[in-house]
Design an enzyme around this catalytic site. Sequence first.
Site, short mmCIF file in Angstrom:
data_model
loop_
_atom_site.label_atom_id
_atom_site.label_comp_id
_atom_site.label_asym_id
_atom_site.label_seq_id
_atom_site.Cartn_x
_atom_site.Cartn_y
_atom_site.Cartn_z
CG HIS A 1 -1.91 1.10 1.21
ND1 HIS A 1 -3.04 1.05 0.42
CD2 HIS A 1 -1.92 2.30 1.82
CE1 HIS A 1 -3.72 2.18 0.57
NE2 HIS A 1 -3.06 2.96 1.40
CG ASP B 1 -5.67 -0.91 2.08
OD1 ASP B 1 -5.02 -1.70 1.39
OD2 ASP B 1 -6.30 0.06 1.61
C1 GAR Z 1 1.85 1.19 -6.38
O1 GAR Z 1 2.28 2.44 -5.89
C2 GAR Z 1 1.14 0.43 -5.28
O2 GAR Z 1 1.62 0.69 -4.00
C3 GAR Z 1 -0.27 0.93 -5.44
O3 GAR Z 1 -0.47 1.04 -6.83
C4 GAR Z 1 0.77 1.38 -7.45
C5 GAR Z 1 0.96 0.45 -8.63
O4 GAR Z 1 2.02 0.88 -9.43
N1 GAR Z 1 -1.21 0.03 -4.83
C6 GAR Z 1 -2.36 0.45 -4.30
O5 GAR Z 1 -2.71 1.61 -4.32
C7 GAR Z 1 -3.20 -0.65 -3.68
N2 GAR Z 1 -4.22 -0.09 -2.84
P1 GAR Z 1 2.62 -0.10 -10.53
O6 GAR Z 1 1.44 -0.68 -11.30
O7 GAR Z 1 3.50 0.73 -11.38
O8 GAR Z 1 3.37 -1.18 -9.79
#
Ligand code: GAR
Length: 188
Positions: A100, A141
């Site tokens: 998260h 979460d």
């Molecule tokens: C990441 O920053 C992750 O922590 C977040 O989405 C992004 C995905 O980036 N996850 C959440 O918000 C889950 N609630 P990516 O697709 O480039 O890895």
Amino acid sequence: MLFASGNGTNAENIIKYFKEKKDVIIQEIFTNNPNAGVIQRAKNLNVPVSTFNKESFYNKDEVLTRLKQIDPDLIVLAGFLWKVPVKIIESFNNRIVNIHPALLPNYGGKGMYGMHVHKAVINSGDRKSGISIHWVNEEYDKGDIIAQFTCPVSENDTPESLAQKVHQLEYTHFPLVIERVLHGKYKV
Ligand code: GAR
């Protein structure tokens, strides 16, 4: 086993990290989004990708059946935005981790993902943010936290610049934490 919904930079980073290691195999990537950037990233790295829809995830148990066939040591949610069905959580108790992009228990819950989180942190005026890697339970979460890492938030930060800082933390720490979990170094 990885689940991702979007761009997939974390998934790519994790795959690259473990390609160098002989004892961990990323078997497959699952995505709910047929347009997700993660699909091409996985193909480039020769990792099989499966897409699924709401019906096959929540009603038909197709994903659950496939997961049971593979029987992974760990399921990693790397930017995965759907709620994991209880049946999957029960079948893989303490084998699902999520990342998260903020310091839980703050800025978590339904609707709190990606840029929504960074906007909320900037609007709050908090001078610290970071990442939380946690076990997945039935509530968004809310599972036990495995590890957290922080970064400063400056007055000049925007949601975009904070997102970059947080992504850097993710790239540095997420693969290492996954490795430690797989080696039993973090207690359940
Ligand atoms: C990441 O920053 C992750 O922590 C977040 O989405 C992004 C995905 O980036 N996850 C959440 O918000 C889950 N609630 P990516 O697709 O480039 O890895």
